[in-house]
Design an enzyme around this catalytic site. Structure first.
Site, PDB file in Angstrom:
ATOM      1  CG  ASP A 520      -1.878   1.177   1.195  1.00 56.40           C
ATOM      2  OD1 ASP A 520      -2.922   1.037   0.507  1.00 56.40           O
ATOM      3  OD2 ASP A 520      -1.586   2.221   1.814  1.00 56.40           O
ATOM      4  CD  GLU A 564      -4.500   4.052  -1.735  1.00 54.35           C
ATOM      5  OE1 GLU A 564      -4.807   4.375  -0.607  1.00 54.35           O
ATOM      6  OE2 GLU A 564      -5.268   4.218  -2.731  1.00 54.35           O
TER       7      GLU A 564
END
Length: 652
Positions: A520, A564
């Site tokens: 992430d 993301e």
């Protein structure tokens, strides 16, 4: 424009039919009757009366067929006289007047056949119509021969104009069905070239055949003229010899002497109807042969009974010169001429004259007996005065041969006119046979070329369709591949998506150990907020390519999980190895050129979990454990990698 063509195609057959009916009413013959049938057939085609069209076309072809056969049949198979006999059963006229002209016959039959074939290009209707047009256009061209053609090859102008209207109507009616067919043009041009060559060959052959026959008949007429001139000179020389015989004696010839000498000459020249001795006072003293008319003339003075010959007789009686009368009526009857020759004794004293009367009818009969009477008629005339005639004068042919024959100082004319039947029987059938055969070969050539052109066109169309189909298949396959690729890849970053990542779990069930890493990007929302979504997309794409190359280098699968977040499979990597791979990727990103708005480097957090149990991979538990490890990494300050552990004892 199409409307005008349609109206013209409708009205032209009607006008042609009216013209044909008028021709039948004025001059009923085979040609005009066939024109009416063809015009009505074309009209019935416009009205879609198919059965009536077939009946009229077959009737027109059948009506003209006997005439065509008579043009083709060799004389040894069926003589011209036989055809003439058949013609007289139908109509008491000559064969040439009964049957239609050759070119008109062929043009009408081809036109009727084109209508019968319903103007179909694949059955040769365009070529039939073109051949009919050429045959019609050939007829008005004047003949280059110096004599009248023997056979009637061409029709009169009204018939030609009527046929031209019919053919024009057929063309206008059919051209809309033929337009645009390229293979039709490709098949028609070679056949058209052959057709023109056939017509030119026929023109040459029939001209040569008629010219050859004309020269043969002319040579026969000249031979008869030469024979007549030779016979005239022969009998004149014989008569002079007869007159010179009496110079061997001093007295007048006696009755017996005259008879003995004249009998031999009369036997050689049977047309001498009287060989007479005339005394100086123009009295007939001796005659031979002893016919009633000759005996009745004995003792009569020629100056009195035949004054027309006095001018020729007087010089001969005085012993000055021989002479002959004009063409006169003889005392024995009939027309003829009398030759007078001086008769002198041994001392040269005139004793009188020898008169020899030549009967023109007997002269012609003896001379022309060798000429068959059925072949033609021979006439011997002086201007308009007919002197003698021999032969059959019925159905005379178009050729008349005149020759001049000199009888002493008189120029007479010998005319020979052969009968049409005789000339037609001697004319070669080869030109007509070659014409019909050439038309058939042209028709077959067109059918072959049209079939091949049409098959070639269909083959090309099939190839084009096949090529289009192959192109469409390739296009659809490519599109399918794109769809499948999009279904398993992320459109923004170009790497595998969540679906592809989850599908890999089934293929990696048997691999142990297997590690899963969940990535992430730290504070990614700030990039979108501060630098914009376009820059954020660029950062995502850069990291995706960086992670893909790094993870695949170590034998794993890298995918975008959402937003993301990214995820990676690392098969055959234990936990320390997987941790190392994940940490190396973290360091590469931190040292890359990607930064936040404040210049700080872009970093990531990751959670690593390894599954080494022989049981099936529990993807949900691995994802949950990796997510918990990722949470610990973020909670412990981000930009780090944390490991998670699956509790296998709990499972047991």
């Amino acid at each position: 424009m199409p409307f005008l063509i349609a109206r013209a195609a409708h009205w032209l057959p009607i006008i042609a039919a009216c013209c044909a009916v008028t021709l039948v009413a004025l001059h009923p013959n085979i040609s005009s009757t066939a024109l009416v049938l063809v015009a009505l057939a074309q009209l019935s085609t416009l009205k879609s009366f198919r059965w009536l069209t077939c009946l009229l076309c077959i009737s027109a072809i059948g009506l003209l067929l006997p005439g065509l056969i008579s043009y083709l049949t060799p004389e040894s198979w069926a003589s011209t006289a036989d055809w003439q006999t058949l013609t007289r059963w139908a109509q008491p006229v000559a064969l040439e007047s009964f049957r239609a002209p050759l070119l008109m016959t062929l043009a009408l039959q081809l036109s009727a056949l084109a209508i019968l074939l319903r103007q179909r290009a694949r059955l040769g209707a365009p070529l039939l119509l073109l051949a009919a047009l050429l045959l019609t256009g050939l007829q008005p061209i004047p003949s280059s021969q110096p004599f009248t053609p023997l056979l009637r090859y061409t029709a009169n102008w009204p018939s030609l104009l009527t046929l031209g209207l019919l053919l024009l109507g057929q063309y206008l009616l059919s051209v809309r069905y033929w337009r645009g067919k390229r293979y039709l043009i490709n098949a028609l041009w070679p056949a058209c070239g052959l057709l023109i060559a056939v017509l030119m060959l026929w023109e040459k052959l029939h001209h040569e055949a008629e010219q050859r026959l004309y020269q043969q008949v002319e040579a026969r007429a000249q031979q008869a003229t030469h024979q007549l001139s030779l016979e005239i000179n022969t009998h004149l020389n014989a008569m002079r010899g007869f007159a010179r015989i009496w110079q061997l004696q001093r007295s007048l010839p006696t009755y017996q002497q005259w008879t003995d000498q004249a009998a031999g000459y009369r036997q050689d020249f049977t047309y001498l109807i009287n060989i007479a001795f005339v005394t100086p006072d123009s009295v007939i003293r001796h005659v031979y042969p002893f016919t009633t008319s000759n005996l009745s003339a004995l003792g009569r003075r020629l100056f009195d009974v035949q004054p027309a010959g006095r001018e020729a007789l007087e010089p001969a009686l005085r012993g000055q010169q021989e002479g002959s009368t004009d063409i006169i009526e003889l005392l024995q009857g009939g027309t003829g001429v009398i030759h007078y020759f001086p008769v002198l004794n041994a001392d040269g004293v005139p004793l009188g004259a020898a008169a020899m009367a030549v009967s023109f009818p007997l002269f012609a009969e003896a001379l022309f007996a060798q000429l068959p009477a059925e072949q033609g008629v021979t006439r011997w005339h002086n201007g308009t005065q007919l002197l003698a005639q021999h032969g059959d004068a019925t159905h005379p042919g178009p050729w008349l041969f005149d020759s001049q024959v000199n009888l002493l100082d008189k120029a007479l004319t010998l005319s020979y006119q052969p009968r049409w039947e005789y000339l037609a029987s001697q004319l070669s059938r080869l030109p007509t046979i070659s014409l019909v055969t050439g038309l058939l070969l042209t028709y077959l050539l067109y059918l072959v070329l049209y079939t091949f052109q049409r098959l070639g066109h269909q083959h090309t169309a099939m190839q084009n369709s096949n090529a289009d189909l192959q192109q469409e298949i390739r296009k659809r396959s490519k599109l399918q591949q794109e769809v499948e690729w999009l279904a398993r890849h992320d459109e923004l970053t170009g790497i595998a998506n969540r679906r592809h990542f989850l599908e890999q779990a089934d293929t990696l069930q048997s691999v142990r150990p297997i590690s899963l890493v969940l990535f992430d990007i730290d504070y990614f929302k700030r990039i979108n907020d501060q630098l914009g979504h376009l820059v954020g997309d660029e950062h995502l794409h850069f990291f995706a390519q960086l992670g893909k190359s790094h993870i695949e280098y170590h034998g794993g699968v890298f995918a975008r999980y959402g937003g993301e977040e990214f995820v990676a499979w690392l098969p055959s990597h234990p936990l320390p190895s997987a941790f190392k791979v994940a940490d190396e990727l973290r360091q590469k990103l931190a040292t890359s050129s990607l930064t936040h708005a404040d210049g700080k480097p872009l970093t990531l957090s990751a959670g690593v979990v390894t599954f080494n149990c022989p049981k099936d991979v529990d993807l949900a538990r691995m994802m949950q454990t990796a997510d918990e490890a990722l949470y610990h990494a973020k909670h412990n300050g981000r930009n780090r990698v944390e490991c998670g552990e699956i509790n296998t004892t709990e499972d047991a």
